[in-house]
Scaffold this motif. Structure first.
Motif, PDB file in Angstrom:
ATOM      1  N   PHE A  20      30.478 118.435  13.042  1.00 25.74           N
ATOM      2  CA  PHE A  20      30.870 118.387  14.451  1.00 25.74           C
ATOM      3  C   PHE A  20      30.515 119.728  15.088  1.00 25.74           C
ATOM      4  O   PHE A  20      31.348 120.631  15.168  1.00 25.74           O
ATOM      5  CB  PHE A  20      32.371 118.099  14.599  1.00 25.74           C
ATOM      6  CG  PHE A  20      32.800 116.797  14.008  1.00 25.74           C
ATOM      7  CD1 PHE A  20      32.518 115.606  14.662  1.00 25.74           C
ATOM      8  CD2 PHE A  20      33.468 116.742  12.800  1.00 25.74           C
ATOM      9  CE1 PHE A  20      32.905 114.392  14.120  1.00 25.74           C
ATOM     10  CE2 PHE A  20      33.862 115.539  12.250  1.00 25.74           C
ATOM     11  CZ  PHE A  20      33.576 114.362  12.912  1.00 25.74           C
ATOM     12  N   ASP A  25      33.958 117.912  20.287  1.00 23.75           N
ATOM     13  CA  ASP A  25      33.919 116.859  19.274  1.00 23.75           C
ATOM     14  C   ASP A  25      34.961 117.103  18.191  1.00 23.75           C
ATOM     15  O   ASP A  25      35.608 116.164  17.714  1.00 23.75           O
ATOM     16  CB  ASP A  25      32.525 116.783  18.650  1.00 23.75           C
ATOM     17  CG  ASP A  25      31.497 116.212  19.607  1.00 23.75           C
ATOM     18  OD1 ASP A  25      31.916 115.617  20.620  1.00 23.75           O
ATOM     19  OD2 ASP A  25      30.294 116.367  19.351  1.00 23.75           O
ATOM     20  N   LYS A 365      29.663 112.477  27.603  1.00 22.16           N
ATOM     21  CA  LYS A 365      30.101 113.704  26.937  1.00 22.16           C
ATOM     22  C   LYS A 365      29.284 114.902  27.382  1.00 22.16           C
ATOM     23  O   LYS A 365      29.822 116.001  27.597  1.00 22.16           O
ATOM     24  CB  LYS A 365      29.989 113.505  25.421  1.00 22.16           C
ATOM     25  CG  LYS A 365      30.511 114.663  24.603  1.00 22.16           C
ATOM     26  CD  LYS A 365      30.469 114.314  23.120  1.00 22.16           C
ATOM     27  CE  LYS A 365      29.046 114.082  22.666  1.00 22.16           C
ATOM     28  NZ  LYS A 365      28.969 113.855  21.203  1.00 22.16           N
TER      29      LYS A 365
END
Length: 375
Positions: A20, A25, A365
């Protein structure tokens, strides 16, 4: 270490290769785990639909988690390696019936030697994992044609696995301990000396399996073998010229995919159904998993969960909307409207974003990361 130079953000190679790499995230993953392990069990105790009661666990969350795990396995093969498969339901069946045989004991008579191979019943956890291994073995066998054919021809070859195992588990009584109807009952869910029968305990079993296998899959696809799969998917001839062995890459994809699908099949039989017959793993299951992967997003672990939520959870929620609003309407009409709305949403999604929900989430995102300066 993150630093800025001439308006550009730069990161180290280790940061780029992290599971990540983006802070949001990591935060989202921790919050999601907290939601799944802490908040959902508390909501399940409330008797307010759809946020409470055993119905939430038995009919929604447990099948959602298991099918998400199966979709992860299918996505490894179809999304990351580019090998189309229509035999996922068969590999789920192999995992389920193999786990059943390991859990109830195996007796293979060898008449010509005057003896027999006897394996005593194994605990549930080893049985489920061994069921996944047997599914991986079957996946490798039926993955061999991928070395010569691809595309729709490979889909037809894997479809043969579906028909073959449907026939085997229905016609060979040894796999069902000589049950005349072909239906079997799963052994008791005994993990480390604890018998887990309640819905919340079954939910935690599925959630633990899904969390572990999702992290393993995420770690696997970003490594060397995952890069080989994606190279084969993008252009197999160029990948072979680069030194990637198609035999190794394709068969490992089939093995890993079938192993995860087989474990999901064992969980579907042991944890969700309890008793089942071969029809539980029919070709409809294979198509359902393939649709989850396509709608959720090819080549995305997150897409497996999003696709499973769309295919499984959304129709249940839509079915309850008229009742929640107090609209007098028949059950048949509601079912028809659910099919129409779901089909329309699928068509709209594939037109607007052919790469599925995972691409929509990735776009949102990125915009969130750049906010309030999107340009």
């Amino acid at each position: 270490m993150l630093y800025r130079e001439a308006g550009q953000f730069k990161t180290t190679y280790a940061q780029d290769m992290a599971m990540f790499p983006i802070r949001q995230d990591r935060i989202a993953f921790i919050l999601l785990l907290a939601l799944a392990f802490l908040v959902v069990p508390l909501l399940a105790k409330l008797q307010i639909w759809p946020f409470g009661g055993e119905y939430l666990l038995r009919a929604i969350l447990i099948p959602f988690l298991i099918l998400s795990l199966a979709a992860i396995g299918v996505n490894i093969l179809v999304g990351y390696c580019g090998q189309i498969s229509l035999g996922s339901g068969a590999f789920m069946a192999v995992g389920a019936y193999s786990a059943y045989k390991f859990g109830t004991g195996i007796n293979i008579p060898l008449a010509w030697l005057g003896t027999a191979i006897v394996i005593p019943p194994l605990p549930v956890l080893p049985s489920i994992l061994l069921g996944g291994l047997m599914a991986a073995f079957a996946g490798v066998l039926f993955g061999v044609p991928s070395l010569r054919i691809k595309g729709l021809y490979l889909a037809v070859a894997t479809l043969a696995a579906q028909f073959f195992f449907d026939w085997v588990f229905l016609r060979v009584p040894w796999f069902t301990n000589y049950s005349s109807s072909g239906s079997v009952n799963a052994p008791a869910l005994n993990f480390f000396g604890l018998t887990m029968n309640s819905p919340i305990e079954r939910y935690f079993i599925c959630l633990s399996f899904v969390t572990v296998f999702a992290l393993l899959a995420k770690n696997l696809v970003r490594g060397n073998i995952g890069r080989q799969w994606m190279a084969i998917r993008d252009m197999d001839i160029a990948a072979e010229l680069m030194g990637i062995r198609p035999l190794y890459a394709k068969l490992t994809a089939f093995a890993v995919s079938s192993f995860i699908v087989g474990v999901a099949g064992a969980l579907w039989a042991f944890v969700y159904l309890g008793s089942w017959e071969p029809l539980a793993f029919s070709i409809d299951r294979s198509f359902q998993l393939l649709f989850m992967v396509i709608i959720g997003g090819l080549g995305s672990i997150l897409g497996a969960f999003l696709g499973a939520a769309f295919i499984l959870v959304l129709p249940i929620l839509l079915d309850q909307v008229p009742h929640a609003l107090g609209i007098p309407i028949s059950v048949e009409t509601v079912s028809l409207l659910v099919f129409i709305i779901t089909g329309s949403l699928i068509c709209y999604l594939l037109i607007v974003e052919p790469h599925g929900f995972a691409r929509l989430w990735s776009t949102a995102k990125e915009k969130l990361r750049l906010w309030p300066y999107p340009y």
